[in-house]
Motif scaffolding. Structure first.
Motif, PDB file in Angstrom:
ATOM      1  N   UNK A 127       0.856  -1.185   0.000  1.00 60.03           N
ATOM      2  CA  UNK A 127       0.000   0.000   0.000  1.00 60.03           C
ATOM      3  C   UNK A 127       0.888   1.231   0.000  1.00 60.03           C
ATOM      4  N   UNK A 128       1.122   1.779  -1.193  1.00 56.95           N
ATOM      5  CA  UNK A 128       1.969   2.949  -1.388  1.00 56.95           C
ATOM      6  C   UNK A 128       1.287   3.887  -2.377  1.00 56.95           C
ATOM      7  N   UNK A 129       0.329   4.690  -1.897  1.00 59.85           N
ATOM      8  CA  UNK A 129      -0.482   5.519  -2.798  1.00 59.85           C
ATOM      9  C   UNK A 129       0.320   6.451  -3.702  1.00 59.85           C
ATOM     10  N   UNK A 130       1.463   6.948  -3.233  1.00 56.92           N
ATOM     11  CA  UNK A 130       2.222   7.910  -4.033  1.00 56.92           C
ATOM     12  C   UNK A 130       2.936   7.243  -5.210  1.00 56.92           C
ATOM     13  N   UNK A 131       3.482   6.052  -4.983  1.00 58.81           N
ATOM     14  CA  UNK A 131       4.286   5.404  -6.018  1.00 58.81           C
ATOM     15  C   UNK A 131       3.544   4.288  -6.747  1.00 58.81           C
ATOM     16  N   UNK A 132       2.501   3.735  -6.127  1.00 57.71           N
ATOM     17  CA  UNK A 132       1.721   2.668  -6.767  1.00 57.71           C
ATOM     18  C   UNK A 132       0.228   3.002  -6.651  1.00 57.71           C
ATOM     19  N   UNK A 133      -0.224   4.057  -7.324  1.00 58.68           N
ATOM     20  CA  UNK A 133      -1.598   4.530  -7.110  1.00 58.68           C
ATOM     21  C   UNK A 133      -2.677   3.531  -7.483  1.00 58.68           C
ATOM     22  N   UNK A 134      -2.514   2.816  -8.611  1.00 54.56           N
ATOM     23  CA  UNK A 134      -3.577   1.899  -9.047  1.00 54.56           C
ATOM     24  C   UNK A 134      -3.696   0.695  -8.117  1.00 54.56           C
TER      25      UNK A 134
END
Length: 320
Positions: free
Chosen positions: A228-235
């Protein structure tokens, strides 16, 4: 002291998970806490950024069904249709006299909506949209309005109109506060903001099979280890977030459970989580019929008219 709250939606299509976690769940919570909740079906506002109100009757009934199925109680809330309350629109005239053309032109939300509409020209209704919303909010003397950050400029116009009216004619309106949502932005299946108009949204009324098809085609990435890394893996993070919201869990825990299962495992968990979450909502929706939806609107329209007529009378007396 319980608040009076105005909230609502334009009937342009079915509400989706983004609406639920962004606003609908909060409406149900506020209603349970004793707020006097007015829920606006903003059918006139459909015309702000389009030439015709396509399939309007169908969308109005669908919106009311969405409200009831998520738990808004028509015995406690006033669900009404904008076009059924003439006095509400009559408030527009004195309110328009309290703001300048320059103030309306500078409104950043209006600018964004004009840009998003994709139209070469827009109607005058687009520029008066913030004043239209002010009438929606102030007719019932709402003192609290749930909004997203992008709606704050509209809310400030409402506060400005309330203050100027009270200063010029005497104290009639509360100056409503904004209730900002802290809900995370949900992306659609194509990686853009979840939206009815983009065809990338998981509708609350979708069947289990439709939901599964939408999620299976959602964008992910090539890394099999789910984090869960919204900035680097948004999708990827968006699917994790959707599953976590539906499970009422921390998204990092959901991601850790999936681990190295890859996109297939992530989508499977998300499909199962969403379908389980929507199961009771679908069940309530299946019990509704058109006669009940019309009855809810008739009852809400009647109360909204009483309130709007009373407010308009106050306004006329204050201005004379």
């Amino acid at each position: 002291m319980p608040s009076t709250i105005l909230t609502g939606d334009r009937p342009t299509g079915p509400l989706h998970l983004g609406h639920y976690f962004g606003t609908l769940a909060n409406r149900v919570r506020l209603q349970r806490e004793g707020a006097d909740l007015f829920v606006l079906v903003a059918d006139y506002q459909v015309l702000t950024d389009r030439d015709v109100a396509d399939r309007l009757a169908e969308h109005v009934e669908g919106l009311v069904a969405d409200y009831l199925s998520v738990g808004i109680d028509p015995a406690a809330a006033t669900i009404f249709r904008h076009s059924a309350v003439p006095a509400l629109n009559q408030l527009m005239l004195p309110f328009l006299s309290l703001v300048s053309v320059g103030e309306l032109r500078r409104n950043p939300t209006v600018k964004d909506e004009i840009s998003a509409s994709g139209q070469a020209t827009v109607s005058g209704l687009m520029f008066t949209y913030p004043v239209h919303q002010a009438a929606d909010i102030l007719f019932c003397k709402a003192d609290l309005v749930p909004v997203g950050k992008d709606q704050l400029p509209h809310q400030e116009i409402t506060r400005l109109i309330a203050r100027r009216f009270n200063e010029r004619y005497g104290p009639v309106f509360p100056v409503p506060d904004a209730l900002l949502s802290d809900a995370p932005l949900l992306l659609g299946t194509d990686g853009r903001k979840m939206s009815k108009s983009r065809g990338n949204a998981i509708a609350l009324s979708a069947t289990p099979d439709e939901t599964a098809r939408l999620i299976r085609r959602a964008k992910t990435d090539d890394d099999r280890h789910i984090t869960y890394e919204p900035e680097t893996r948004p999708e990827v993070s968006n699917l994790v977030r959707i599953a976590a919201l539906c499970q009422d869990r921390d998204p990092n825990e959901v991601a850790a459970d999936i681990g190295s299962g890859g996109a297939a495992a992530l989508k499977k968990v998300t499909i199962e989580s969403v379908n389980e979450f929507l199961r009771p909502i679908r069940a309530r929706r299946a019990e509704l019929d058109r006669a009940e939806l019309r009855h809810v609107l008739d009852k809400g329209n009647a109360r909204a008219n009483q309130v709007a007529d009373r407010t308009l009378t106050e306004v006329r007396e204050a201005m004379t």
